[in-house]
Design a protein around this motif. Sequence first.
Motif, short mmCIF file in Angstrom:
data_model
loop_
_atom_site.label_atom_id
_atom_site.label_comp_id
_atom_site.label_asym_id
_atom_site.label_seq_id
_atom_site.Cartn_x
_atom_site.Cartn_y
_atom_site.Cartn_z
N PHE A 188 32.05 -27.54 -22.68
CA PHE A 188 32.36 -28.91 -22.61
C PHE A 188 32.19 -29.34 -20.88
O PHE A 188 32.37 -30.43 -20.96
N SER A 189 31.38 -28.71 -20.44
CA SER A 189 30.88 -29.26 -19.33
C SER A 189 29.39 -28.69 -18.64
O SER A 189 28.94 -27.91 -19.40
N ARG A 190 28.91 -29.37 -17.61
CA ARG A 190 27.59 -28.89 -17.30
C ARG A 190 27.68 -28.44 -16.05
O ARG A 190 28.49 -28.50 -15.07
N ASP A 191 26.45 -27.64 -15.53
CA ASP A 191 26.30 -27.22 -14.09
C ASP A 191 26.54 -28.30 -13.10
O ASP A 191 26.12 -29.46 -13.40
N ASN A 192 27.40 -27.98 -12.22
CA ASN A 192 27.74 -28.86 -10.91
C ASN A 192 28.60 -29.89 -11.30
O ASN A 192 28.90 -30.63 -10.47
N ASP A 193 29.24 -29.85 -12.56
CA ASP A 193 30.29 -30.78 -12.82
C ASP A 193 31.58 -30.31 -12.04
O ASP A 193 31.84 -29.26 -11.87
N VAL A 234 29.15 -13.34 -4.89
CA VAL A 234 28.48 -12.91 -6.29
C VAL A 234 28.83 -13.97 -7.18
O VAL A 234 28.41 -13.74 -8.15
N VAL A 235 29.54 -14.91 -6.98
CA VAL A 235 29.66 -16.02 -7.89
C VAL A 235 29.05 -17.44 -7.33
O VAL A 235 29.09 -17.73 -6.29
N PRO A 236 28.73 -18.13 -8.20
CA PRO A 236 28.09 -19.66 -8.15
C PRO A 236 28.94 -20.70 -7.90
O PRO A 236 28.74 -22.05 -7.25
N GLY A 237 30.27 -20.66 -8.16
CA GLY A 237 31.52 -21.66 -8.38
C GLY A 237 31.78 -21.99 -6.96
O GLY A 237 32.07 -20.93 -6.01
N THR A 238 32.40 -23.16 -6.71
CA THR A 238 33.32 -23.45 -5.64
C THR A 238 34.60 -24.09 -6.08
O THR A 238 34.78 -24.45 -7.22
N ALA A 297 38.61 -19.52 -20.34
CA ALA A 297 38.12 -20.64 -19.68
C ALA A 297 36.60 -20.68 -19.30
O ALA A 297 36.11 -21.88 -19.17
N ARG A 298 35.96 -19.47 -19.23
CA ARG A 298 34.51 -19.56 -19.00
C ARG A 298 33.74 -20.16 -20.23
O ARG A 298 32.99 -21.06 -20.07
N ALA A 299 34.29 -19.83 -21.47
CA ALA A 299 33.76 -20.25 -22.78
C ALA A 299 33.84 -21.74 -22.83
O ALA A 299 32.91 -22.36 -23.21
N LEU A 329 40.80 -21.17 -12.93
CA LEU A 329 40.10 -21.09 -11.62
C LEU A 329 39.06 -19.90 -11.51
O LEU A 329 37.99 -20.29 -11.27
N VAL A 330 39.47 -18.69 -11.81
CA VAL A 330 38.66 -17.52 -12.14
C VAL A 330 37.24 -17.81 -12.81
O VAL A 330 36.38 -17.46 -12.63
N GLY A 331 37.75 -18.39 -14.12
CA GLY A 331 36.54 -18.66 -15.00
C GLY A 331 35.62 -19.56 -14.42
O GLY A 331 34.56 -19.48 -14.88
N SER A 332 36.22 -20.59 -13.70
CA SER A 332 35.41 -21.50 -13.18
C SER A 332 34.50 -21.08 -12.12
O SER A 332 33.04 -21.35 -12.01
N LEU A 333 35.11 -20.12 -11.49
CA LEU A 333 34.18 -19.46 -10.14
C LEU A 333 32.98 -18.77 -10.73
O LEU A 333 32.12 -18.57 -10.00
N SER A 334 33.08 -18.29 -11.79
CA SER A 334 32.00 -17.66 -12.50
C SER A 334 30.79 -18.42 -13.02
O SER A 334 29.51 -17.93 -13.21
N LEU A 335 31.05 -19.66 -12.76
CA LEU A 335 29.75 -20.68 -13.34
C LEU A 335 29.40 -21.67 -12.01
O LEU A 335 30.38 -21.69 -11.05
N PRO A 336 28.37 -22.26 -12.20
CA PRO A 336 28.27 -23.17 -11.12
C PRO A 336 29.14 -24.40 -11.53
O PRO A 336 28.47 -25.46 -11.87
#
Length: 354
Positions: A164-169, A217-221, A157-159, A182-189
């Motif tokens: 295919f997406s950008r920061d804050n998307d 410890v993670v940037p995602g919401t 998911a993180r990869a 979900l967990v993969g997304s939370l590891s990214l902004p």
Amino acid sequence: MKLSGPANKSESPFDLTGAQWARLGSRQRLAWIEKAFRYWRRRGFPYYELSMEEIRAELKALSAIDGRHVIRGTSIHGSHAGIRLANCFHPQMWAVRVSRYMSPMDCFKDDTCFKAALQRAFRIWPERHGANASCLRRMLKSFSNCAAVSNFRPSVARAVLQKFSRDNDPIVDFAAGYGGRLVGSLSLPRHYVGMEPCRAQVRGLRECIEVIRSLGVVPGTAEIHEACAEEQLPKMPSRSTGLVFSSPPYFDWERYSKQDTQSFIRYKTYSKWVESFLRPVVKESHRILANGGYLAINTPNGNSRLSILEDVRHAAKKAGFKPYRTYKLRLSKVPYLHPRNGEGKWETLVVFKK
């Protein structure tokens, strides 16, 4: 989810490896099986139990993954980073039936089946402690006539999100499932918007978000909507996201719950499911995507009894998508010689562009 205390060196009181067990006499071997059987009957099913330190370590390992090493050409090879974390919030997944097979919980509750699984765990893993929780989970997932539902790997998911997406998307997942994406997304902004009709899974997903965010410890919401995707997606603004990324249920192959909100219950036949669930969510995905945005859908590999991959492609074309790339997503091998093992299982990740 049950949070554990500091991790113990052994997940069970049995310090016996498979090799040591094999050197015992037949009566002693049976005695060890009985001892292990009675222990797990008292303790209960060997669910994942992670301490906060272990959760932090899982997130650290996941956040270190570079998606360029996961997606190589048209192949995707993800690691196990983060999968224990996602799974530990969904103990109900061990009781879900897959097609005609027994679930891991079915095997665990059946005395004869469970004792046979214990014996096989000792026999096939000479270097491991066959009665511990880790070995038992692996065995119960793939024992004879048993099958388990799987979670989407957070590393994959993180990869996909990195590519295919950008920061804050905002990232829309219309079938949130057991939280791997979900967990993969939370590891990214990123801001993850998940939709899920199964009440038990919604509880687990929301608890997962709360626990992970509490660590800071993670940037995602993220936000989770307890809703059917075909009803929730039309409420979203047009061109409001850059990526829709999901793994729709494979009709009735995995029956997550008996709630009447489940798509295989709402739509009794596969053709009706395609018409009333699959096509509408693909069409709505096109509407909510910004121009140039992507739809990424995980499907069976095309050799299953259901033509989901073909039907996803047909629905995407009708909705106005352009084919972008098709990836072979490698799954874990069954952890010992088994008729379903072969060269390993794989599924398809098909990507379209608006």
